[in-house]
Design a protein around this motif. Structure first.
Motif, PDB file in Angstrom:
ATOM      1  N   ARG A   1      32.928  27.800 -20.248  1.00 19.15           N
ATOM      2  CA  ARG A   1      33.126  27.057 -21.491  1.00 19.15           C
ATOM      3  C   ARG A   1      34.508  27.353 -22.093  1.00 19.15           C
ATOM      4  O   ARG A   1      35.221  26.458 -22.532  1.00 19.15           O
ATOM      5  CB  ARG A   1      32.035  27.491 -22.470  1.00 19.15           C
ATOM      6  CG  ARG A   1      32.263  27.061 -23.876  1.00 19.15           C
ATOM      7  CD  ARG A   1      31.368  27.831 -24.864  1.00 19.15           C
ATOM      8  NE  ARG A   1      31.737  27.448 -26.213  1.00 19.15           N
ATOM      9  CZ  ARG A   1      31.366  26.310 -26.776  1.00 19.15           C
ATOM     10  NH1 ARG A   1      30.601  25.466 -26.128  1.00 19.15           N
ATOM     11  NH2 ARG A   1      31.752  26.003 -27.992  1.00 19.15           N
TER      12      ARG A   1
ATOM     13  N   ARG B   1      38.211  25.020 -22.639  1.00 20.90           N
ATOM     14  CA  ARG B   1      38.826  24.798 -23.953  1.00 20.90           C
ATOM     15  C   ARG B   1      40.144  25.540 -24.174  1.00 20.90           C
ATOM     16  O   ARG B   1      40.747  25.406 -25.229  1.00 20.90           O
ATOM     17  CB  ARG B   1      37.830  25.213 -25.047  1.00 20.90           C
ATOM     18  CG  ARG B   1      36.659  24.254 -25.182  1.00 20.90           C
ATOM     19  CD  ARG B   1      35.515  24.877 -25.970  1.00 20.90           C
ATOM     20  NE  ARG B   1      34.423  23.927 -26.182  1.00 20.90           N
ATOM     21  CZ  ARG B   1      33.586  23.524 -25.231  1.00 20.90           C
ATOM     22  NH1 ARG B   1      33.707  23.967 -23.997  1.00 20.90           N
ATOM     23  NH2 ARG B   1      32.618  22.668 -25.509  1.00 20.90           N
TER      24      ARG B   1
ATOM     25  N   PRO C   1      27.640  21.209 -18.766  1.00 23.63           N
ATOM     26  CA  PRO C   1      28.133  21.826 -20.007  1.00 23.63           C
ATOM     27  C   PRO C   1      27.237  22.964 -20.518  1.00 23.63           C
ATOM     28  O   PRO C   1      27.742  23.908 -21.116  1.00 23.63           O
ATOM     29  CB  PRO C   1      28.148  20.675 -21.013  1.00 23.63           C
ATOM     30  CG  PRO C   1      27.975  19.431 -20.236  1.00 23.63           C
ATOM     31  CD  PRO C   1      27.469  19.756 -18.887  1.00 23.63           C
TER      32      PRO C   1
ATOM     33  N   VAL D   1      25.207  24.963 -18.658  1.00 19.05           N
ATOM     34  CA  VAL D   1      25.355  26.108 -17.749  1.00 19.05           C
ATOM     35  C   VAL D   1      26.719  26.781 -17.967  1.00 19.05           C
ATOM     36  O   VAL D   1      26.837  28.003 -17.919  1.00 19.05           O
ATOM     37  CB  VAL D   1      25.166  25.656 -16.277  1.00 19.05           C
ATOM     38  CG1 VAL D   1      25.480  26.786 -15.301  1.00 19.05           C
ATOM     39  CG2 VAL D   1      23.740  25.160 -16.057  1.00 19.05           C
TER      40      VAL D   1
ATOM     41  N   ASN E   1      28.164  27.233 -20.673  1.00 17.11           N
ATOM     42  CA  ASN E   1      28.140  28.078 -21.861  1.00 17.11           C
ATOM     43  C   ASN E   1      27.844  29.527 -21.512  1.00 17.11           C
ATOM     44  O   ASN E   1      28.084  30.420 -22.315  1.00 17.11           O
ATOM     45  CB  ASN E   1      27.086  27.568 -22.868  1.00 17.11           C
ATOM     46  CG  ASN E   1      27.583  26.325 -23.601  1.00 17.11           C
ATOM     47  OD1 ASN E   1      28.774  26.043 -23.613  1.00 17.11           O
ATOM     48  ND2 ASN E   1      26.662  25.597 -24.216  1.00 17.11           N
ATOM     49  N   ARG E   2      27.279  29.773 -20.325  1.00 14.47           N
ATOM     50  CA  ARG E   2      26.987  31.160 -19.928  1.00 14.47           C
ATOM     51  C   ARG E   2      27.740  31.594 -18.673  1.00 14.47           C
ATOM     52  O   ARG E   2      28.176  32.738 -18.589  1.00 14.47           O
ATOM     53  CB  ARG E   2      25.479  31.364 -19.718  1.00 14.47           C
ATOM     54  CG  ARG E   2      24.742  31.167 -21.003  1.00 14.47           C
ATOM     55  CD  ARG E   2      23.554  32.027 -21.313  1.00 14.47           C
ATOM     56  NE  ARG E   2      23.592  33.452 -21.158  1.00 14.47           N
ATOM     57  CZ  ARG E   2      23.865  34.312 -22.145  1.00 14.47           C
ATOM     58  NH1 ARG E   2      24.213  33.881 -23.332  1.00 14.47           N
ATOM     59  NH2 ARG E   2      23.794  35.612 -21.937  1.00 14.47           N
TER      60      ARG E   2
ATOM     61  N   LEU F   1      25.011  28.261 -29.363  1.00 12.67           N
ATOM     62  CA  LEU F   1      25.383  27.488 -28.179  1.00 12.67           C
ATOM     63  C   LEU F   1      24.160  27.119 -27.340  1.00 12.67           C
ATOM     64  O   LEU F   1      23.287  27.970 -27.117  1.00 12.67           O
ATOM     65  CB  LEU F   1      26.332  28.304 -27.283  1.00 12.67           C
ATOM     66  CG  LEU F   1      27.726  28.610 -27.814  1.00 12.67           C
ATOM     67  CD1 LEU F   1      28.531  29.333 -26.743  1.00 12.67           C
ATOM     68  CD2 LEU F   1      28.429  27.323 -28.228  1.00 12.67           C
ATOM     69  N   PRO F   2      24.107  25.879 -26.844  1.00 17.11           N
ATOM     70  CA  PRO F   2      22.985  25.498 -25.982  1.00 17.11           C
ATOM     71  C   PRO F   2      22.977  26.315 -24.684  1.00 17.11           C
ATOM     72  O   PRO F   2      24.011  26.444 -24.023  1.00 17.11           O
ATOM     73  CB  PRO F   2      23.260  24.019 -25.664  1.00 17.11           C
ATOM     74  CG  PRO F   2      24.261  23.554 -26.670  1.00 17.11           C
ATOM     75  CD  PRO F   2      25.040  24.768 -27.090  1.00 17.11           C
TER      76      PRO F   2
ATOM     77  N   LYS G   1      20.196  27.266 -21.149  1.00 16.17           N
ATOM     78  CA  LYS G   1      18.941  26.925 -20.477  1.00 16.17           C
ATOM     79  C   LYS G   1      18.056  28.170 -20.460  1.00 16.17           C
ATOM     80  O   LYS G   1      18.337  29.130 -19.738  1.00 16.17           O
ATOM     81  CB  LYS G   1      19.224  26.387 -19.072  1.00 16.17           C
ATOM     82  CG  LYS G   1      20.011  25.060 -19.161  1.00 16.17           C
ATOM     83  CD  LYS G   1      20.239  24.363 -17.843  1.00 16.17           C
ATOM     84  CE  LYS G   1      20.967  23.039 -18.096  1.00 16.17           C
ATOM     85  NZ  LYS G   1      21.244  22.277 -16.866  1.00 16.17           N
TER      86      LYS G   1
ATOM     87  N   TRP H   1      29.182  13.119 -21.714  1.00 15.47           N
ATOM     88  CA  TRP H   1      29.520  14.349 -20.986  1.00 15.47           C
ATOM     89  C   TRP H   1      28.749  15.538 -21.549  1.00 15.47           C
ATOM     90  O   TRP H   1      28.266  16.383 -20.793  1.00 15.47           O
ATOM     91  CB  TRP H   1      31.027  14.617 -21.029  1.00 15.47           C
ATOM     92  CG  TRP H   1      31.767  13.834 -19.997  1.00 15.47           C
ATOM     93  CD1 TRP H   1      32.649  12.820 -20.219  1.00 15.47           C
ATOM     94  CD2 TRP H   1      31.668  13.989 -18.565  1.00 15.47           C
ATOM     95  NE1 TRP H   1      33.107  12.322 -19.005  1.00 15.47           N
ATOM     96  CE2 TRP H   1      32.532  13.018 -17.985  1.00 15.47           C
ATOM     97  CE3 TRP H   1      30.940  14.841 -17.724  1.00 15.47           C
ATOM     98  CZ2 TRP H   1      32.690  12.884 -16.611  1.00 15.47           C
ATOM     99  CZ3 TRP H   1      31.104  14.705 -16.345  1.00 15.47           C
ATOM    100  CH2 TRP H   1      31.964  13.739 -15.810  1.00 15.47           C
ATOM    101  N   ALA H   2      28.630  15.603 -22.868  1.00 12.91           N
ATOM    102  CA  ALA H   2      27.957  16.752 -23.494  1.00 12.91           C
ATOM    103  C   ALA H   2      26.498  16.831 -23.068  1.00 12.91           C
ATOM    104  O   ALA H   2      25.930  17.919 -22.950  1.00 12.91           O
ATOM    105  CB  ALA H   2      28.060  16.650 -25.014  1.00 12.91           C
TER     106      ALA H   2
END
Ligand SMILES: Cc1cc2nc3c(=O)[nH]c(=O)nc-3n(C[C@H](O)[C@H](O)[C@H](O)COP(=O)(O)OP(=O)(O)OC[C@H]3O[C@@H](n4cnc5c(N)ncnc54)[C@H](O)[C@@H]3O)c2cc1C
Ligand code: FES
Ligand code: FES
Lengths: 267, 168
Positions: free
Chosen positions: A60, A64, A85, A87, A89-90, B58-59, B61, B130-131
């Protein structure tokens, strides 16, 4: 801690590969060492002539980062194609390299950019070029008592593109090609060309790189480099596409990127 | 002999504490230990996004995060959107634009959309697509989901309410 637990332990960064492997029972570590508890490992910074990516810097953050874009546009081009997006994030760059999935994208990018993994243990620190770090599918030269603390990339490149064909967002590459260059007024001082998904592991195209670094960018060298890269690939026909198709796409993408770098409109 | 670990975290603004096995996945911690069954488990292979929750905003899973990793962190599930008397802009958008059919993907979709709109309150249609590309819906064809997020963005702009909605 890694010195204490050794083979029984696994390091957890993003967990986006390790936890799926544990679910499949391909990995069953007795102990997990979660790096996420440690502060200050998520840096993206420039120091000592290197762009340094800490082992908890997430995909992520790469997507950016203006610093990354200004130093190595190839990284900014590749990052948004890796997983999805949520996945991203981690998932981390360093975790991706240590996982060494033969279809993984970061190893190809790092081979193009001469990236190096910094590994640390209680015995000290060592620096391993990514091209030597990855020894095959899911295997690296990292020792059980070592943690990869950083990946670092020397200098800067002013052109970079990652072309990846994926069947859908979140899929691994059918074919991907990375091209990075440092060029000024028609002369090329640095070049990296790498392939994903078209061999048993990531491929660095030494011949194609030599053609461009030796002969510069012109229609002739571009065609030769594209053929050399295609010759380096050894794709297999599978559910993602045929061998011939994948090899042809390698040549197409190398040509497309080098044309773009040279400012030549493809015929 | 399973070993247990204490997890202290904040879930939907409430402090929670539990003793869990280290191997328990966050999604199971949320559903079975905390009893918040709005978070769905779809594929269990990090693909579909039905299990998405917000982790420190943050999202993520939750089928691919360990429950113990929530220790010291802030989690928001679909139950934490809006308030009993008022839907959040994202929830209202899904209602107004018919952004769901069977509803299975909806909690995850709404949390991904919420996290996204907090970061980018004025997105283009392409940015929305995309998001949401890590969340699958097998019913709607996505058109109305995209419209729902656009509706929420508009509501946020005119009302000043955050994507998560007014609380209380
Ligand atoms: C749906 C989905 C799609 C994906 N698509 C792609 C894709 O298209 N391309 C791609 O390249 N990847 C893809 N991935 C993989 C993803 O990028 C992973 O996040 C990444 O490969 C692993 O990074 P991580 O930080 O999650 O590592 P983890 O899962 O935490 O760790 C992976 C491995 O590396 C070891 N490890 C991690 N960090 C360290 C460290 N600092 N030192 C030593 N060892 C360490 C772990 O012990 C483990 O063996 C996908 C994953 C998912 C779930
Ligand atoms: S259940 Fe977690 S991604 Fe599908
Ligand atoms: S509404 Fe049924 S899966 Fe999305």
């Amino acid at each position: 801690m890694m010195a204490y637990y050794r083979e029984d332990a696994k390091v957890l960064s993003g967990g986006m590969s390790l936890i799926p492997l544990m679910k499949l029972r391909f990995a069953a570590p007795a102990t997990i060492v979660d790096l996420n508890q440690i502060q200050g490992l998520d840096y993206i910074e420039e120091a000592g002539g290197y762009l340094r990516i800490g082992c908890l810097a997430r995909n992520r953050a790469i997507v950016r980062s203006e610093l990354v874009r200004s130093r190595h546009p190839l990284m900014s081009s590749a990052a948004p194609t890796i997983s999805d997006p949520v996945v991203r994030n981690r998932g981390t760059v360093v975790g991706n390299l240590t996982h060494a999935d033969p279809q993984g994208d970061w190893a190809t990018v790092m081979m193009c950019l001469d990236g190096e993994v910094v590994a640390r243990s209680t015995e000290g620190e060592r620096v391993i070029p990514v091209s030597q770090f990855i020894t095959g599918p899911f295997s690296t030269t990292l020792m059980p008592n070592e943690i990869a603390v950083e990946v670092r990339v020397p200098g800067a490149t002013n052109f970079g593109e990652y072309h990846k064909i994926e069947r859908k967002v979140g899929d691994f590459a059918t074919v991907a090609v990375g091209v990075a260059l440092q060029q000024q007024g028609g002369s090329v001082s640095r070049v990296g060309i790498g392939l994903t998904g078209v061999g048993p592991s990531n491929i660095k195209c030494y011949d194609a790189e030599r053609i461009v670094s030796g002969g510069g960018l012109n229609e002739n060298t571009i065609q030769q480099a594209a053929q050399a890269a295609a010759a380096d690939s050894s794709p297999r026909t599978d559910h993602r596409g045929s061998e011939e198709y994948k090899r042809e796409m390698v040549a197409v993408f190398v040509r497309r990127s080098l044309h773009a770098a040279a400012g030549i409109r493809a015929a | 002999m399973p070993e247990f670990r204490t997890v202290q975290c904040v879930v939907n603004d409430e402090p929670r504490e539990a003793e869990i096995e280290p191997r328990l996945l966050l999604v199971h911690f949320i559903r079975e230990v905390l009893g918040l069954t709005g978070t769905h488990l779809g594929c269990d292979t990090t693909s579909c996004g039905a299990c998405t929750v917000l982790f420190d905003g943050l999202p993520v899973k939750s089928c691919t995060v360990l429950g113990v990793q929530a220790d010291g962190h802030d989690i928001v599930t679909v139950e934490g959107l809006g308030s009993p008397s008022e839907l959040s802009p994202v929830q209202e958008g899904f209602h107004e634009e018919h952004g769901l059919q069977c509803g299975f993907c909806t909690p995850g979709m709404m949390l991904t959309a919420t996290g996204f709109l907090e970061e980018n309150p004025n997105p283009t249609e392409e940015e929305i697509r995309w998001a949401l590309s890590g969340n699958n819906c097998r019913c709607t064809g996505y058109m109305n989901i995209v419209k729902a997020v656009q509706w929420a963005a508009k509501k946020m702009a005119t009302s000043g309410i955050s994507a998560r909605g007014a609380r209380g």
